[in-house]
Scaffold this motif. Structure first.
Motif, PDB file in Angstrom:
ATOM      1  N   ALA A  55       0.850  -1.197   0.000  1.00  0.00           N
ATOM      2  CA  ALA A  55       0.000   0.000   0.000  1.00  0.00           C
ATOM      3  C   ALA A  55       0.881   1.241   0.000  1.00  0.00           C
ATOM      4  O   ALA A  55       1.981   1.234   0.544  1.00  0.00           O
ATOM      5  CB  ALA A  55      -0.915   0.008   1.218  1.00  0.00           C
ATOM      6  N   ILE A  56       0.369   2.291  -0.610  1.00  0.00           N
ATOM      7  CA  ILE A  56       1.027   3.601  -0.602  1.00  0.00           C
ATOM      8  C   ILE A  56       0.046   4.580   0.024  1.00  0.00           C
ATOM      9  O   ILE A  56      -1.117   4.648  -0.371  1.00  0.00           O
ATOM     10  CB  ILE A  56       1.412   4.044  -2.030  1.00  0.00           C
ATOM     11  CG1 ILE A  56       2.484   3.111  -2.582  1.00  0.00           C
ATOM     12  CG2 ILE A  56       1.886   5.499  -2.022  1.00  0.00           C
ATOM     13  CD1 ILE A  56       2.916   3.437  -4.001  1.00  0.00           C
ATOM     14  N   ILE A  57       0.528   5.311   1.014  1.00  0.00           N
ATOM     15  CA  ILE A  57      -0.296   6.296   1.716  1.00  0.00           C
ATOM     16  C   ILE A  57       0.285   7.672   1.401  1.00  0.00           C
ATOM     17  O   ILE A  57       1.486   7.896   1.570  1.00  0.00           O
ATOM     18  CB  ILE A  57      -0.277   6.039   3.232  1.00  0.00           C
ATOM     19  CG1 ILE A  57      -0.811   4.631   3.509  1.00  0.00           C
ATOM     20  CG2 ILE A  57      -1.076   7.089   3.980  1.00  0.00           C
ATOM     21  CD1 ILE A  57      -0.276   4.019   4.762  1.00  0.00           C
ATOM     22  N   VAL A  58      -0.563   8.569   0.932  1.00  0.00           N
ATOM     23  CA  VAL A  58      -0.134   9.931   0.627  1.00  0.00           C
ATOM     24  C   VAL A  58      -0.739  10.853   1.680  1.00  0.00           C
ATOM     25  O   VAL A  58      -1.926  10.750   1.997  1.00  0.00           O
ATOM     26  CB  VAL A  58      -0.588  10.367  -0.784  1.00  0.00           C
ATOM     27  CG1 VAL A  58      -0.129  11.779  -1.091  1.00  0.00           C
ATOM     28  CG2 VAL A  58      -0.063   9.383  -1.835  1.00  0.00           C
ATOM     29  N   THR A  59       0.097  11.742   2.229  1.00  0.00           N
ATOM     30  CA  THR A  59      -0.365  12.653   3.277  1.00  0.00           C
ATOM     31  C   THR A  59      -0.493  14.073   2.754  1.00  0.00           C
ATOM     32  O   THR A  59       0.030  14.403   1.684  1.00  0.00           O
ATOM     33  CB  THR A  59       0.613  12.657   4.475  1.00  0.00           C
ATOM     34  OG1 THR A  59       1.846  13.241   4.053  1.00  0.00           O
ATOM     35  CG2 THR A  59       0.857  11.260   5.007  1.00  0.00           C
ATOM     36  N   ASP A  60      -1.151  14.919   3.541  1.00  0.00           N
ATOM     37  CA  ASP A  60      -1.336  16.314   3.127  1.00  0.00           C
ATOM     38  C   ASP A  60      -0.041  17.114   3.176  1.00  0.00           C
ATOM     39  O   ASP A  60       0.022  18.215   2.654  1.00  0.00           O
ATOM     40  CB  ASP A  60      -2.432  16.990   3.953  1.00  0.00           C
ATOM     41  CG  ASP A  60      -2.102  17.084   5.423  1.00  0.00           C
ATOM     42  OD1 ASP A  60      -1.066  16.538   5.869  1.00  0.00           O
ATOM     43  OD2 ASP A  60      -2.892  17.699   6.155  1.00  0.00           O
ATOM     44  N   SER A  61       1.014  16.554   3.782  1.00  0.00           N
ATOM     45  CA  SER A  61       2.319  17.222   3.781  1.00  0.00           C
ATOM     46  C   SER A  61       3.149  16.780   2.571  1.00  0.00           C
ATOM     47  O   SER A  61       4.330  17.088   2.479  1.00  0.00           O
ATOM     48  CB  SER A  61       3.075  16.914   5.075  1.00  0.00           C
ATOM     49  OG  SER A  61       3.308  15.520   5.181  1.00  0.00           O
ATOM     50  N   ASN A  62       2.489  16.023   1.645  1.00  0.00           N
ATOM     51  CA  ASN A  62       3.102  15.550   0.412  1.00  0.00           C
ATOM     52  C   ASN A  62       4.128  14.446   0.646  1.00  0.00           C
ATOM     53  O   ASN A  62       4.965  14.197  -0.206  1.00  0.00           O
ATOM     54  CB  ASN A  62       3.711  16.704  -0.389  1.00  0.00           C
ATOM     55  CG  ASN A  62       3.672  16.433  -1.875  1.00  0.00           C
ATOM     56  OD1 ASN A  62       2.888  15.603  -2.350  1.00  0.00           O
ATOM     57  ND2 ASN A  62       4.510  17.116  -2.624  1.00  0.00           N
ATOM     58  N   HIS A  63       4.079  13.791   1.806  1.00  0.00           N
ATOM     59  CA  HIS A  63       4.932  12.636   2.056  1.00  0.00           C
ATOM     60  C   HIS A  63       4.245  11.396   1.496  1.00  0.00           C
ATOM     61  O   HIS A  63       3.012  11.309   1.477  1.00  0.00           O
ATOM     62  CB  HIS A  63       5.208  12.460   3.550  1.00  0.00           C
ATOM     63  CG  HIS A  63       6.193  13.441   4.070  1.00  0.00           C
ATOM     64  ND1 HIS A  63       5.820  14.694   4.511  1.00  0.00           N
ATOM     65  CD2 HIS A  63       7.533  13.370   4.187  1.00  0.00           C
ATOM     66  CE1 HIS A  63       6.899  15.343   4.895  1.00  0.00           C
ATOM     67  NE2 HIS A  63       7.952  14.570   4.706  1.00  0.00           N
ATOM     68  N   VAL A  64       5.064  10.441   1.065  1.00  0.00           N
ATOM     69  CA  VAL A  64       4.573   9.179   0.537  1.00  0.00           C
ATOM     70  C   VAL A  64       5.090   8.079   1.455  1.00  0.00           C
ATOM     71  O   VAL A  64       6.297   7.944   1.649  1.00  0.00           O
ATOM     72  CB  VAL A  64       5.075   8.968  -0.916  1.00  0.00           C
ATOM     73  CG1 VAL A  64       4.664   7.610  -1.439  1.00  0.00           C
ATOM     74  CG2 VAL A  64       4.555  10.078  -1.815  1.00  0.00           C
ATOM     75  N   ILE A  65       4.163   7.323   2.040  1.00  0.00           N
ATOM     76  CA  ILE A  65       4.515   6.291   3.003  1.00  0.00           C
ATOM     77  C   ILE A  65       4.249   4.928   2.381  1.00  0.00           C
ATOM     78  O   ILE A  65       3.158   4.678   1.868  1.00  0.00           O
ATOM     79  CB  ILE A  65       3.690   6.446   4.302  1.00  0.00           C
ATOM     80  CG1 ILE A  65       3.927   7.847   4.875  1.00  0.00           C
ATOM     81  CG2 ILE A  65       4.041   5.366   5.308  1.00  0.00           C
ATOM     82  CD1 ILE A  65       2.919   8.258   5.921  1.00  0.00           C
ATOM     83  N   LEU A  66       5.256   4.056   2.428  1.00  0.00           N
ATOM     84  CA  LEU A  66       5.113   2.702   1.921  1.00  0.00           C
ATOM     85  C   LEU A  66       4.776   1.784   3.080  1.00  0.00           C
ATOM     86  O   LEU A  66       5.411   1.848   4.132  1.00  0.00           O
ATOM     87  CB  LEU A  66       6.416   2.235   1.263  1.00  0.00           C
ATOM     88  CG  LEU A  66       6.997   3.120   0.173  1.00  0.00           C
ATOM     89  CD1 LEU A  66       8.272   2.493  -0.377  1.00  0.00           C
ATOM     90  CD2 LEU A  66       6.001   3.373  -0.930  1.00  0.00           C
TER      91      LEU A  66
END
Length: 84
Positions: A55-66
């Motif tokens: 899964a890839i999670i995108v946050t409002d701070s423009n970080h991409v979390i794997l």
């Protein structure tokens, strides 16, 4: 004061619920491009502990979390936490 719920993305890693924009599958071309761009710009956070990215999670701070947890599972956790 608003409660800040946390979303477990695996292996003791959490994201603040209100910061999550999307939870996506990693297999599409746009998601692969997003991951590579984030890696090059220092915005990529790898929470997989060396396991396959599911899964890839995108946050409002423009970080991409794997995450190594299935996107569906994270989505269910998100819905459960958001409903509390």
């Amino acid at each position: 004061m608003q409660k800040q719920g946390l979303l477990n993305v695996g292996f003791g890693n959490f994201v603040v619920l209100s910061r999550v924009i999307t939870i996506a599958l990693p297999s599409s071309a746009p998601m692969r491009r997003l991951r590579e761009d984030a890696r090059q710009e220092g915005r990529l956070i790898d929470a997989t502990q060396g396991r396959k990215t599911r899964a890839i999670i995108v946050t409002d701070s423009n970080h991409v979390i794997l995450s190594a947890i299935q996107a569906e599972t994270i989505g269910q956790r998100f819905s459960a936490e958001e409903g509390e």
